[in-house]
Design a protein around this motif. Structure first.
Motif, PDB file in Angstrom:
ATOM      1  N   ASP A 106      32.147  43.813  37.414  1.00 31.48           N
ATOM      2  CA  ASP A 106      31.916  43.131  38.697  1.00 31.48           C
ATOM      3  C   ASP A 106      30.623  43.548  39.371  1.00 31.48           C
ATOM      4  N   GLU A 148      37.414  36.204  41.244  1.00 30.28           N
ATOM      5  CA  GLU A 148      36.216  36.816  41.815  1.00 30.28           C
ATOM      6  C   GLU A 148      34.989  35.958  41.541  1.00 30.28           C
ATOM      7  N   GLU A 149      34.899  35.399  40.332  1.00 30.55           N
ATOM      8  CA  GLU A 149      33.772  34.538  39.990  1.00 30.55           C
ATOM      9  C   GLU A 149      33.751  33.289  40.864  1.00 30.55           C
ATOM     10  N   GLN A 151      34.788  33.274  43.856  1.00 27.13           N
ATOM     11  CA  GLN A 151      34.734  33.747  45.241  1.00 27.13           C
ATOM     12  C   GLN A 151      35.951  33.252  46.036  1.00 27.13           C
ATOM     13  N   GLN A 153      39.123  32.960  48.245  1.00 28.05           N
ATOM     14  CA  GLN A 153      39.589  33.654  49.437  1.00 28.05           C
ATOM     15  C   GLN A 153      41.116  33.579  49.553  1.00 28.05           C
ATOM     16  N   ASP A 204      31.779  45.791  51.498  1.00 30.41           N
ATOM     17  CA  ASP A 204      31.647  44.595  50.658  1.00 30.41           C
ATOM     18  C   ASP A 204      30.812  43.522  51.347  1.00 30.41           C
ATOM     19  N   TYR A 210      32.441  40.875  46.272  1.00 35.86           N
ATOM     20  CA  TYR A 210      33.632  40.046  46.440  1.00 35.86           C
ATOM     21  C   TYR A 210      34.698  40.774  47.246  1.00 35.86           C
TER      22      TYR A 210
END
Length: 278
Positions: A106, A148-149, A151, A153, A204, A210
């Motif tokens: 990451d 995570e890629e 993004q 929420q 972060d 992320y």
């Protein structure tokens, strides 16, 4: 993302505190025995909790031996050991290894890269002993990486990945207690992930990393107390579900220690965060 399942020392009886230390030191010595000094570096409170829980549930025959170590070089301290200590050491190493690999993937974190190289051989050997747990670790971390890629929420989805990872770890063997252990592990895993995101939110945001709580933070940036209140409500729901599952398990031995952690200890870190930031 590990180290939140600790005791609330002021609320624990002296006898239980030393019993807890015995399990903690037992896990530390087992890591040293199986993986050397590098193994001891991975020691966590979370896996100490798992060792105590499984030892209590399966009524493991536990031995006590006085031992010295680097931290206690003069006076020998009581060290508790049983079959679950060995399992805890293996899971401790695997969880640390995959966590470091995730950090490298990451963030291109140098400590993550160093950890991957440091533990790779031992982790691969240990992984072969636990194909079910290892497959779950890889599957859930891959799913988390995808979120995570994107993004994403969706805090429930992200925390759920770590929850599913932890639920597999809690299942020592597939028997009549599997369902309750899975439920405990799942909600404790979600709790750990959410609290880790809460703790890391400031860093972060500054580093552009992320964090599935960014949108919640931004929508409450003028009301910091509101952000932490909402996070606290999520954490309370996770622990409530976990404790409900725990109370359905026949854990008699070390029950006071386990309840101290589940009902009070898990909030030590969160209370400290609130005190520092609100």
């Amino acid at each position: 993302m590990i180290g939140y399942l600790t005791i609330d020392k002021p609320e624990l009886k002296i006898r239980d505190y030393y019993q807890y230390k015995g399990y903690y030191c037992g896990l530390c010595h087992q890591l040293r025995r199986q993986y050397g000094l590098r193994g001891q570096m991975t020691l966590t409170y979370d896996l100490t909790f798992v060792v105590i829980l499984l030892s209590s549930l399966y009524e493991e025959k536990t031995s006590m031996r006085p031992r010295r170590c680097v931290v206690h070089p003069i006076k020998k301290i009581p060290v508790l050991h049983n079959r679950m200590t060995e399992y805890g050491a293996d899971m401790n190493l695997l969880l640390t290894y995959y966590h470091l690999a995730d950090d490298w993937q990451d963030e291109r974190s140098l400590p993550g890269l160093a950890g991957v190289h440091l533990f790779h051989r031992k982790a691969e050997q240990t992984a072969k002993k636990y194909p079910r747990q290892t497959a779950a670790f890889k599957r859930q971390l891959k799913a988390l990486q995808k979120l995570e890629e994107q993004q994403s929420q969706d805090i429930d989805a992200a925390a759920g990945c770590f929850g599913h990872l932890m639920e597999e770890l809690f299942v020592f063997r597939q028997d009549q207690w599997e369902e309750k252990l899975r439920r405990m592990g799942f909600f404790l895993g979600k709790y750990i992930y959410i609290l880790d995101a809460v703790e890391d939110i400031s860093v972060d945001r500054k580093k552009g990393l992320y964090n599935p709580l960014k949108e919640l933070w931004e929508s409450n940036r003028e009301q910091t107390e509101k952000f932490y209140e909402l996070c606290g409500q999520m954490l309370e729901m996770m622990i409530s579900e976990c404790c409900s599952a725990f109370e359905q398990l026949p854990c008699l031995c070390e029950a006071d220690i386990l309840r101290n952690i589940l009902y009070s200890g898990v909030w030590v870190k969160y209370r400290k965060l609130i005190k520092e930031r609100v």
